[in-house]
Design a protein around this motif. Structure first.
Motif, PDB file in Angstrom:
ATOM      1  N   LEU A   1     -12.570 -19.476 -15.554  1.00  9.79           N
ATOM      2  CA  LEU A   1     -11.647 -20.351 -16.287  1.00  9.79           C
ATOM      3  C   LEU A   1     -12.350 -21.088 -17.421  1.00  9.79           C
ATOM      4  CD1 LEU A   1      -9.556 -21.836 -13.348  1.00  9.79           C
ATOM      5  CD2 LEU A   1      -8.850 -20.082 -15.005  1.00  9.79           C
ATOM      6  N   GLU A   2     -13.560 -21.508 -17.183  1.00 12.53           N
ATOM      7  CA  GLU A   2     -14.321 -22.212 -18.224  1.00 12.53           C
ATOM      8  C   GLU A   2     -14.610 -21.293 -19.408  1.00 12.53           C
ATOM      9  OE1 GLU A   2     -16.007 -25.242 -20.237  1.00 12.53           O
ATOM     10  OE2 GLU A   2     -14.911 -25.419 -18.348  1.00 12.53           O
ATOM     11  N   ARG A   3     -14.914 -20.036 -19.113  1.00 13.25           N
ATOM     12  CA  ARG A   3     -15.221 -19.073 -20.178  1.00 13.25           C
ATOM     13  C   ARG A   3     -14.042 -18.829 -21.106  1.00 13.25           C
ATOM     14  NH1 ARG A   3     -18.585 -14.821 -20.561  1.00 13.25           N
ATOM     15  NH2 ARG A   3     -17.355 -14.604 -22.434  1.00 13.25           N
ATOM     16  N   VAL A   4     -12.819 -18.946 -20.609  1.00 12.78           N
ATOM     17  CA  VAL A   4     -11.651 -18.662 -21.446  1.00 12.78           C
ATOM     18  C   VAL A   4     -10.955 -19.937 -21.923  1.00 12.78           C
ATOM     19  CG1 VAL A   4     -11.273 -16.400 -20.414  1.00 12.78           C
ATOM     20  CG2 VAL A   4     -10.052 -18.382 -19.504  1.00 12.78           C
ATOM     21  N   ARG A   5     -11.478 -21.079 -21.514  1.00 10.85           N
ATOM     22  CA  ARG A   5     -10.872 -22.342 -21.936  1.00 10.85           C
ATOM     23  C   ARG A   5     -10.925 -22.465 -23.462  1.00 10.85           C
ATOM     24  NH1 ARG A   5     -13.708 -27.624 -20.294  1.00 10.85           N
ATOM     25  NH2 ARG A   5     -14.368 -27.571 -22.435  1.00 10.85           N
ATOM     26  N   GLY A   6      -9.809 -22.802 -24.027  1.00  7.09           N
ATOM     27  CA  GLY A   6      -9.743 -22.983 -25.468  1.00  7.09           C
ATOM     28  C   GLY A   6      -9.583 -21.704 -26.264  1.00  7.09           C
TER      29      GLY A   6
ATOM     30  N   ALA B   1      -7.078 -13.986 -17.237  1.00  6.32           N
ATOM     31  CA  ALA B   1      -7.525 -15.319 -16.822  1.00  6.32           C
ATOM     32  C   ALA B   1      -6.692 -16.401 -17.500  1.00  6.32           C
ATOM     33  CB  ALA B   1      -9.010 -15.508 -17.140  1.00  6.32           C
ATOM     34  N   ARG B   2      -6.365 -16.184 -18.756  1.00  4.16           N
ATOM     35  CA  ARG B   2      -5.516 -17.154 -19.466  1.00  4.16           C
ATOM     36  C   ARG B   2      -4.087 -17.102 -18.955  1.00  4.16           C
ATOM     37  NH1 ARG B   2      -8.510 -14.965 -23.659  1.00  4.16           N
ATOM     38  NH2 ARG B   2      -6.748 -13.713 -24.332  1.00  4.16           N
ATOM     39  N   GLU B   3      -3.580 -15.890 -18.752  1.00 10.10           N
ATOM     40  CA  GLU B   3      -2.191 -15.720 -18.334  1.00 10.10           C
ATOM     41  C   GLU B   3      -1.948 -16.252 -16.920  1.00 10.10           C
ATOM     42  OE1 GLU B   3       1.063 -12.107 -17.817  1.00 10.10           O
ATOM     43  OE2 GLU B   3      -0.790 -11.745 -18.921  1.00 10.10           O
ATOM     44  N   TYR B   4      -2.913 -16.062 -16.038  1.00 11.65           N
ATOM     45  CA  TYR B   4      -2.761 -16.465 -14.646  1.00 11.65           C
ATOM     46  C   TYR B   4      -3.650 -17.666 -14.301  1.00 11.65           C
ATOM     47  CZ  TYR B   4      -0.271 -12.088 -14.328  1.00 11.65           C
ATOM     48  OH  TYR B   4       0.626 -11.071 -14.545  1.00 11.65           O
ATOM     49  N   ARG B   5      -3.832 -18.548 -15.251  1.00  7.90           N
ATOM     50  CA  ARG B   5      -4.680 -19.730 -15.067  1.00  7.90           C
ATOM     51  C   ARG B   5      -4.227 -20.552 -13.857  1.00  7.90           C
ATOM     52  NH1 ARG B   5      -4.964 -25.081 -16.344  1.00  7.90           N
ATOM     53  NH2 ARG B   5      -7.024 -25.853 -16.889  1.00  7.90           N
ATOM     54  N   GLN B   6      -2.925 -20.800 -13.759  1.00 11.49           N
ATOM     55  CA  GLN B   6      -2.431 -21.628 -12.659  1.00 11.49           C
ATOM     56  C   GLN B   6      -2.690 -20.962 -11.307  1.00 11.49           C
ATOM     57  OE1 GLN B   6      -1.315 -24.878 -12.939  1.00 11.49           O
ATOM     58  NE2 GLN B   6      -1.710 -24.743 -10.745  1.00 11.49           N
ATOM     59  N   ALA B   7      -2.571 -19.652 -11.242  1.00  6.57           N
ATOM     60  CA  ALA B   7      -2.868 -18.948  -9.994  1.00  6.57           C
ATOM     61  C   ALA B   7      -4.341 -19.133  -9.607  1.00  6.57           C
ATOM     62  CB  ALA B   7      -2.536 -17.465 -10.122  1.00  6.57           C
TER      63      ALA B   7
ATOM     64  N   LYS C   1     -19.192  -9.149 -21.956  1.00  6.50           N
ATOM     65  CA  LYS C   1     -17.798  -9.241 -21.530  1.00  6.50           C
ATOM     66  C   LYS C   1     -17.708  -9.978 -20.199  1.00  6.50           C
ATOM     67  CE  LYS C   1     -14.750  -6.568 -23.495  1.00  6.50           C
ATOM     68  NZ  LYS C   1     -13.571  -7.076 -24.125  1.00  6.50           N
ATOM     69  N   LEU C   2     -16.628 -10.700 -20.039  1.00  2.00           N
ATOM     70  CA  LEU C   2     -16.442 -11.506 -18.839  1.00  2.00           C
ATOM     71  C   LEU C   2     -16.441 -10.656 -17.572  1.00  2.00           C
ATOM     72  CD1 LEU C   2     -16.008 -14.239 -17.566  1.00  2.00           C
ATOM     73  CD2 LEU C   2     -13.576 -14.059 -18.124  1.00  2.00           C
ATOM     74  N   GLN C   3     -15.841  -9.487 -17.622  1.00  5.81           N
ATOM     75  CA  GLN C   3     -15.819  -8.625 -16.437  1.00  5.81           C
ATOM     76  C   GLN C   3     -17.237  -8.276 -16.002  1.00  5.81           C
ATOM     77  OE1 GLN C   3     -13.189  -5.276 -16.728  1.00  5.81           O
ATOM     78  NE2 GLN C   3     -13.699  -4.516 -14.699  1.00  5.81           N
ATOM     79  N   LYS C   4     -18.081  -7.957 -16.953  1.00  5.39           N
ATOM     80  CA  LYS C   4     -19.477  -7.617 -16.664  1.00  5.39           C
ATOM     81  C   LYS C   4     -20.220  -8.831 -16.093  1.00  5.39           C
ATOM     82  CE  LYS C   4     -22.026  -4.125 -17.964  1.00  5.39           C
ATOM     83  NZ  LYS C   4     -22.034  -2.847 -17.260  1.00  5.39           N
ATOM     84  N   GLU C   5     -19.934  -9.997 -16.634  1.00  5.00           N
ATOM     85  CA  GLU C   5     -20.571 -11.217 -16.135  1.00  5.00           C
ATOM     86  C   GLU C   5     -20.153 -11.526 -14.698  1.00  5.00           C
ATOM     87  OE1 GLU C   5     -20.317 -14.616 -18.753  1.00  5.00           O
ATOM     88  OE2 GLU C   5     -20.304 -13.282 -20.484  1.00  5.00           O
ATOM     89  N   LEU C   6     -18.870 -11.358 -14.408  1.00  2.74           N
ATOM     90  CA  LEU C   6     -18.391 -11.623 -13.056  1.00  2.74           C
ATOM     91  C   LEU C   6     -19.004 -10.642 -12.052  1.00  2.74           C
ATOM     92  CD1 LEU C   6     -14.618 -12.429 -13.702  1.00  2.74           C
ATOM     93  CD2 LEU C   6     -16.507 -14.037 -13.343  1.00  2.74           C
ATOM     94  N   THR C   7     -19.065  -9.360 -12.398  1.00  6.47           N
ATOM     95  CA  THR C   7     -19.655  -8.385 -11.479  1.00  6.47           C
ATOM     96  C   THR C   7     -21.159  -8.648 -11.307  1.00  6.47           C
ATOM     97  OG1 THR C   7     -19.896  -6.737 -13.247  1.00  6.47           O
ATOM     98  CG2 THR C   7     -17.933  -6.577 -11.848  1.00  6.47           C
ATOM     99  N   ARG C   8     -21.820  -9.071 -12.368  1.00  6.28           N
ATOM    100  CA  ARG C   8     -23.245  -9.398 -12.252  1.00  6.28           C
ATOM    101  C   ARG C   8     -23.444 -10.569 -11.293  1.00  6.28           C
ATOM    102  NH1 ARG C   8     -26.141 -13.226 -13.948  1.00  6.28           N
ATOM    103  NH2 ARG C   8     -24.676 -13.940 -15.517  1.00  6.28           N
ATOM    104  N   ARG C   9     -22.602 -11.578 -11.398  1.00  8.62           N
ATOM    105  CA  ARG C   9     -22.702 -12.732 -10.498  1.00  8.62           C
ATOM    106  C   ARG C   9     -22.437 -12.327  -9.044  1.00  8.62           C
ATOM    107  NH1 ARG C   9     -22.163 -18.157 -12.700  1.00  8.62           N
ATOM    108  NH2 ARG C   9     -22.584 -18.027 -14.914  1.00  8.62           N
TER     109      ARG C   9
ATOM    110  N   ASP D   1      -8.677  -6.341 -19.284  1.00 16.08           N
ATOM    111  CA  ASP D   1      -8.938  -7.517 -20.106  1.00 16.08           C
ATOM    112  C   ASP D   1      -8.920  -8.771 -19.232  1.00 16.08           C
ATOM    113  OD1 ASP D   1      -9.115  -9.485 -22.009  1.00 16.08           O
ATOM    114  OD2 ASP D   1      -7.544  -8.679 -23.305  1.00 16.08           O
ATOM    115  N   ILE D   2     -10.062  -9.089 -18.657  1.00  9.31           N
ATOM    116  CA  ILE D   2     -10.195 -10.242 -17.773  1.00  9.31           C
ATOM    117  C   ILE D   2      -9.866 -11.525 -18.527  1.00  9.31           C
ATOM    118  CG2 ILE D   2     -11.801 -11.594 -16.364  1.00  9.31           C
ATOM    119  CD1 ILE D   2     -11.164  -8.914 -15.160  1.00  9.31           C
ATOM    120  N   GLU D   3     -10.291 -11.601 -19.771  1.00  9.05           N
ATOM    121  CA  GLU D   3     -10.051 -12.805 -20.554  1.00  9.05           C
ATOM    122  C   GLU D   3      -8.554 -13.094 -20.674  1.00  9.05           C
ATOM    123  OE1 GLU D   3     -12.164 -10.364 -21.304  1.00  9.05           O
ATOM    124  OE2 GLU D   3     -14.105 -11.286 -21.744  1.00  9.05           O
ATOM    125  N   ALA D   4      -7.776 -12.062 -20.976  1.00 12.93           N
ATOM    126  CA  ALA D   4      -6.328 -12.248 -21.127  1.00 12.93           C
ATOM    127  C   ALA D   4      -5.675 -12.590 -19.795  1.00 12.93           C
ATOM    128  CB  ALA D   4      -5.689 -10.997 -21.723  1.00 12.93           C
TER     129      ALA D   4
END
Length: 110
Positions: free
Chosen positions: A95-100, A58-64, A2-10, A53-56
């Motif tokens: 952003l790259e992870r949720v692109r498309g 991230a898509r919803e607030y892409r411009q931010a 999951k993206l949240q887990k990846e971000l916290t790991r980074r 839901d980080i993925e959602a």
């Protein structure tokens, strides 16, 4: 993963949320635009305190996110701070992870 887990790991690999928060607070004190750093402190700490839901978002607030990258790039022009470079890369990664990726809408069948 999951993206949240990846971000916290980074963040953990970079030195942890405590280090990141301290750095963001330090930048806040020298910035005239404190709201950016307030928002980042809240956002990145929330990755550790609740599941969402980080993925959602991230898509919803892409411009931010794009606006945050622009702000950080301007902020870092004369500083060359490793933490700011890390944040820019982290937000780009998100952003790259949720692109498309699109939300699947549910349809009802009559």
């Amino acid at each position: 993963m999951k993206l949240q887990k990846e971000l916290t790991r980074r963040i953990d690999d970079f030195g942890g949320i405590e280090k990141l928060t301290l750095e963001l607070r330090r930048y806040r004190t020298i910035s005239s635009e404190k709201k950016w750093f307030d928002n980042m402190i809240i956002y990145f700490n929330s990755l550790y305190t609740r599941v969402f839901d980080i993925e959602a978002t991230a898509r919803e607030y892409r411009q931010a996110s794009l606006d945050t990258i622009t702000f950080l790039q301007r902020f870092n022009q004369s500083r060359n701070e490793d933490t700011i470079v890390f944040l820019i890369d982290l937000i780009r990664y998100k952003l790259e992870r949720v692109r498309g990726v699109r939300n699947i809408s549910q349809t009802t069948m009559d």
